[in-house]
Design an enzyme around this catalytic site. Structure first.
Site, PDB file in Angstrom:
ATOM      1  N   GLY A   1      25.377  13.190 -28.562  1.00 37.87           N
ATOM      2  CA  GLY A   1      24.874  13.864 -27.361  1.00 37.87           C
ATOM      3  C   GLY A   1      25.367  13.197 -26.094  1.00 37.87           C
ATOM      4  O   GLY A   1      25.530  13.841 -25.050  1.00 37.87           O
ATOM      5  N   ALA A   2      25.621  11.891 -26.187  1.00 38.99           N
ATOM      6  CA  ALA A   2      26.075  11.168 -25.003  1.00 38.99           C
ATOM      7  C   ALA A   2      27.454  11.667 -24.547  1.00 38.99           C
ATOM      8  O   ALA A   2      27.785  11.610 -23.366  1.00 38.99           O
ATOM      9  CB  ALA A   2      26.101   9.674 -25.280  1.00 38.99           C
TER      10      ALA A   2
ATOM     11  N   GLY B   1       0.836  -1.196   0.000  1.00 42.56           N
ATOM     12  CA  GLY B   1       0.000   0.000   0.000  1.00 42.56           C
ATOM     13  C   GLY B   1       0.868   1.242   0.000  1.00 42.56           C
ATOM     14  O   GLY B   1       2.021   1.231  -0.430  1.00 42.56           O
ATOM     15  N   GLY B   2       0.306   2.322   0.538  1.00 42.07           N
ATOM     16  CA  GLY B   2       1.031   3.593   0.564  1.00 42.07           C
ATOM     17  C   GLY B   2       2.313   3.522   1.363  1.00 42.07           C
ATOM     18  O   GLY B   2       3.191   4.378   1.232  1.00 42.07           O
TER      19      GLY B   2
HETATM   20  C1  HXC Z   1      -3.928  -4.612  11.806  1.00 39.54           C
HETATM   21  C2  HXC Z   1      -2.858  -6.448  11.011  1.00 39.54           C
HETATM   22  C3  HXC Z   1      -2.594  -5.791   9.799  1.00 39.54           C
HETATM   23  C4  HXC Z   1      -3.048  -4.458   9.640  1.00 39.54           C
HETATM   24  C5  HXC Z   1      -1.756  -7.743   9.694  1.00 39.54           C
HETATM   25  N1  HXC Z   1      -2.326  -7.648  10.886  1.00 39.54           N
HETATM   26  N2  HXC Z   1      -1.912  -6.614   8.979  1.00 39.54           N
HETATM   27  N3  HXC Z   1      -3.521  -5.858  12.010  1.00 39.54           N
HETATM   28  N4  HXC Z   1      -3.720  -3.903  10.686  1.00 39.54           N
HETATM   29  N5  HXC Z   1      -2.825  -3.762   8.535  1.00 39.54           N
HETATM   30  C6  HXC Z   1      -2.384  -8.662  11.924  1.00 39.54           C
HETATM   31  C7  HXC Z   1      -3.276  -9.842  11.573  1.00 39.54           C
HETATM   32  O1  HXC Z   1      -4.605  -9.564  11.933  1.00 39.54           O
HETATM   33  C8  HXC Z   1      -2.678 -10.943  12.438  1.00 39.54           C
HETATM   34  O2  HXC Z   1      -3.112 -10.750  13.759  1.00 39.54           O
HETATM   35  C9  HXC Z   1      -1.197 -10.619  12.407  1.00 39.54           C
HETATM   36  O3  HXC Z   1      -1.090  -9.236  12.046  1.00 39.54           O
HETATM   37  C10 HXC Z   1      -0.416 -11.415  11.392  1.00 39.54           C
HETATM   38  O4  HXC Z   1      -1.096 -11.320  10.146  1.00 39.54           O
HETATM   39  P1  HXC Z   1      -1.397 -12.610   9.243  1.00 39.54           P
HETATM   40  O5  HXC Z   1      -2.361 -12.188   8.225  1.00 39.54           O
HETATM   41  O6  HXC Z   1      -1.778 -13.745  10.129  1.00 39.54           O
HETATM   42  O7  HXC Z   1       0.040 -12.898   8.653  1.00 39.54           O
HETATM   43  P2  HXC Z   1       0.421 -13.419   7.199  1.00 39.54           P
HETATM   44  O8  HXC Z   1      -0.430 -14.589   6.842  1.00 39.54           O
HETATM   45  O9  HXC Z   1       1.904 -13.602   7.241  1.00 39.54           O
HETATM   46  O10 HXC Z   1       0.045 -12.256   6.203  1.00 39.54           O
HETATM   47  C11 HXC Z   1       0.706 -11.005   6.271  1.00 39.54           C
HETATM   48  C12 HXC Z   1      -0.013  -9.967   5.405  1.00 39.54           C
HETATM   49  C13 HXC Z   1      -1.510  -9.893   5.777  1.00 39.54           C
HETATM   50  C14 HXC Z   1       0.126 -10.384   3.938  1.00 39.54           C
HETATM   51  C15 HXC Z   1       0.722  -8.653   5.599  1.00 39.54           C
HETATM   52  O11 HXC Z   1      -1.609  -9.743   7.190  1.00 39.54           O
HETATM   53  C16 HXC Z   1      -2.190  -8.747   5.146  1.00 39.54           C
HETATM   54  O12 HXC Z   1      -2.555  -8.822   3.991  1.00 39.54           O
HETATM   55  N6  HXC Z   1      -2.416  -7.697   5.934  1.00 39.54           N
HETATM   56  C17 HXC Z   1      -3.102  -6.532   5.443  1.00 39.54           C
HETATM   57  C18 HXC Z   1      -2.243  -5.781   4.467  1.00 39.54           C
HETATM   58  C19 HXC Z   1      -2.899  -4.513   4.028  1.00 39.54           C
HETATM   59  O13 HXC Z   1      -3.757  -4.535   3.155  1.00 39.54           O
HETATM   60  N7  HXC Z   1      -2.592  -3.451   4.738  1.00 39.54           N
HETATM   61  C20 HXC Z   1      -3.110  -2.169   4.413  1.00 39.54           C
HETATM   62  C21 HXC Z   1      -2.309  -1.684   3.245  1.00 39.54           C
HETATM   63  S1  HXC Z   1      -2.808  -0.099   2.796  1.00 39.54           S
HETATM   64  P3  HXC Z   1      -3.325 -11.957  14.779  1.00 39.54           P
HETATM   65  O14 HXC Z   1      -3.926 -11.321  15.985  1.00 39.54           O
HETATM   66  O15 HXC Z   1      -4.218 -12.900  14.081  1.00 39.54           O
HETATM   67  O16 HXC Z   1      -1.946 -12.513  15.016  1.00 39.54           O
HETATM   68  C22 HXC Z   1      -1.844   0.825   3.715  1.00 39.54           C
HETATM   69  C23 HXC Z   1      -2.121   2.240   3.490  1.00 39.54           C
HETATM   70  C24 HXC Z   1      -0.965   3.057   3.890  1.00 39.54           C
HETATM   71  O17 HXC Z   1      -1.050   0.438   4.425  1.00 39.54           O
HETATM   72  C25 HXC Z   1      -1.326   4.406   3.419  1.00 39.54           C
HETATM   73  C26 HXC Z   1      -0.261   5.349   3.589  1.00 39.54           C
HETATM   74  C27 HXC Z   1      -0.599   6.566   2.806  1.00 39.54           C
END
Ligand code: HXC
Length: 513
Positions: free
Chosen positions: A403-404, A169-170
């Protein structure tokens, strides 16, 4: 407070405080170290001081209220690497997936500000599921707070991002703004949108590794500068990189002790092939010139037709930009121009003198290049070199066409010293192309076209494809024997050590982005 510290120690012992917990050894996590293990590998033993170990999140939504973990998913602090101060944050995937909360961001911003105030490198060890979903806009704001500080710190202190897990993501925009990004193969990835969104929007089926793994970003996108097989190697690379860098934009470049001896390097004499169209590896010129085993290549697998990296010359850091005749004949294209421009600007920000090695047949022709903007992108390199005020030296080893020639740190765009080897060919274009144009009539009228062309080519090469016409005008300061190159460069860089060059007063220039 004593009670809190006692509680923290107890939680650490139980594995409940951030940064110290073991991960499950799944395929995805294989070889991944914890945040604290990464920090202790990075820092000199016993030097790390943690800041904000007792911070917890403020969220009271979606079950988080009862799950406050000290440190809140990121370990921050300062310490030394090879006895020099650095600041670090290490995201802890074992706490809410290393996700970024409001307080987590505050901790990172705090060390970034200290790094700027005290003029020391900032290192981020990234391993995070992104914005903490339960905190909504507060976590998005937290990211923006970090991005903003990345921009303020840019050019003030070196900023390095190691991607050691997810970075999606961001969140990718913080590493993108920093100076160098390192990635670990098979356990890290970076993308703006993941495979499932890609499938929905474009109907492409792609794995996370294919989309944004270390391989994709080192070869295809150029987002990552260095890749490694595992966490331990990644930290070792990061430490090596730091040895070349000054602490901040007002610091001088690191210099290790070196006693001058016989700096003649016979090995440089045999590198250029007899046949001007035959390739050779510019890396052998670089290693022949620089201190033994000192070349540290950046962006090795991306735009291989140009080579960039740091090295030492008589103990002092220099940055090298070099055409690579081994790949696409060393031609300048969109990717190589961007790669070299970014590296040049880094060196200029941090007072690292530049050595430019030239063997370039020109810019890459074709619709693909023109339609994707070779004009704007080639101009980036021209701009970056022209505005660089650090000591700048050029050595033309063979071709410097069209040019290079101008772009590759010519005298005309402000280079301080320009050397050429006797094998240099400085001309508007190569002998064949030039002869076909200027002797078109004579060749078409000849009974033996091919013979006439060959005769005219030889005539042209004799007259134009040499360094001597440029030297007569002073565009080349000296034609030197290859074996003398190291000696000449050591002297010239020492002569330029106190160079002061001031650009016209302006707010900032407008590089063609
Ligand atoms: C809260 C999160 C989290 C998140 C993971 N966890 N991402 N909690 N916010 N963004 C937590 C899970 O609930 C889980 O908690 C633990 O972390 C481990 O995650 P798993 O999914 O079990 O691990 P894994 O299978 O290894 O997968 C990792 C992952 C997946 C691929 C990163 O967790 C995932 O897709 N997370 C979301 C990614 C995402 O879309 N993030 C937002 C991106 S947008 P428990 O309690 O079960 O252990 C963004 C915007 C930023 O970031 C903007 C800036 C401008």
């Amino acid at each position: 407070m004593k009670a809190k510290i006692k509680l923290l120690n107890q939680k650490l012992a139980e594995g409940k405080a951030g940064g110290g917990r073991k991960r499950e050894d799944t395929q995805h996590n294989k070889g991944k170290l914890t945040a604290r293990e990464r920090i202790s590998l990075l820092m000199d033993p016993g030097s790390f001081e943690e800041i904000g170990a007792l911070v917890v999140h403020r969220s009271s939504d979606f079950g988080l209220e009862d799950d406050k973990i000290y440190g809140d998913g990121v370990v921050t602090g300062y310490g030394t690497v090879n006895h020099r101060l650095v600041y670090v944050f290490a995201q802890d995937f074992t706490v809410f997936g290393g996700s970024l909360s409001e307080t987590n961001s505050e901790k990172i911003c705090k060390v970034m500000e200290l790094a700027m105030k005290t003029g020391a490198p900032m290192i981020g060890l990234n391993d995070s599921g992104g914005a903490r979903i339960q905190e909504g806009v507060r976590s998005l704001g937290g990211y923006a707070d970090i991005f903003y500080r990345n921009v303020l710190a840019s050019g003030v202190i070196p900023q390095i991002s190691a991607i050691m897990g997810p970075c999606a993501g961001g969140a990718v925009y913080s590493p993108a703004i920093t100076d160098f990004t390192l990635m670990v193969e098979h356990t890290s990835y970076m993308f703006v949108t993941g495979p499932s969104v890609v499938k929905t929007v474009t109907n492409e089926s792609v794995t996370a590794e294919e989309l944004g793994g270390a391989g994709a970003h080192s070869v295809k996108s150029g987002v990552t500068h260095l890749t490694s097989a595992n966490d331990v190697e990644c930290i070792a690379q990061l430490k090596q990189l730091l040895t070349y860098l000054p602490q901040n934009c007002e610091d001088t470049t690191p210099k290790s002790p070196y006693t001058l001896g016989d700096e003649t390097r016979e090995v440089l004499e045999d590198i250029i092939p007899e046949n001007a169209n035959k390739a050779y590896d510019m890396r052998s010129v670089i290693t022949g010139i620089c201190d033994e085993a000192s070349f540290f290549e950046i962006h090795k697998d991306y735009a291989e037709n140009i080579v960039v990296g740091f090295a030492r010359l008589a103990g002092r850091t220099i940055g090298i930009v070099a055409n690579q005749p081994n790949r696409l004949a060393g031609v300048l294209d969109i990717k190589s121009s961007r790669k070299a421009a970014r590296f040049t600007r880094f060196c200029d920000c941090f007072n690292i003198p530049l050595l430019v090695l030239v063997d370039v047949p020109g810019f890459l022709p074709g619709t693909d290049q023109e339609w994707h903007g070779i004009i704007t992108n080639g101009a980036k390199l021209l701009y970056a070199l022209s505005e660089a005020t650090v000591p700048r030296i050029t050595v033309i080893t063979r071709k410097a066409y069209g040019g290079a020639y101008d772009v590759m740190n010519s005298k005309h765009i402000g280079a301080d010293m320009n050397f050429a080897w006797p094998s240099a060919e400085i001309a508007v274009m190569g002998a064949r192309g030039a002869s076909e144009i200027i002797f078109k009539k004579e060749i078409s009228e000849a009974t033996n076209h091919a013979g006439k062309l060959a005769e005219k080519e030889a005539e042209y090469a004799e007259k134009f494809a040499t360094p001597y016409l440029a030297a007569e005008r002073g565009f080349i300061d000296e034609v030197i024997e290859p074996k003398e190159t190291r000696k000449k460069l050591i002297k010239a860089f020492a002569m330029l050590e106190n160079k002061v060059a001031v650009l016209p007063k302006k707010k900032h220039g407008n590089i063609p982005l």
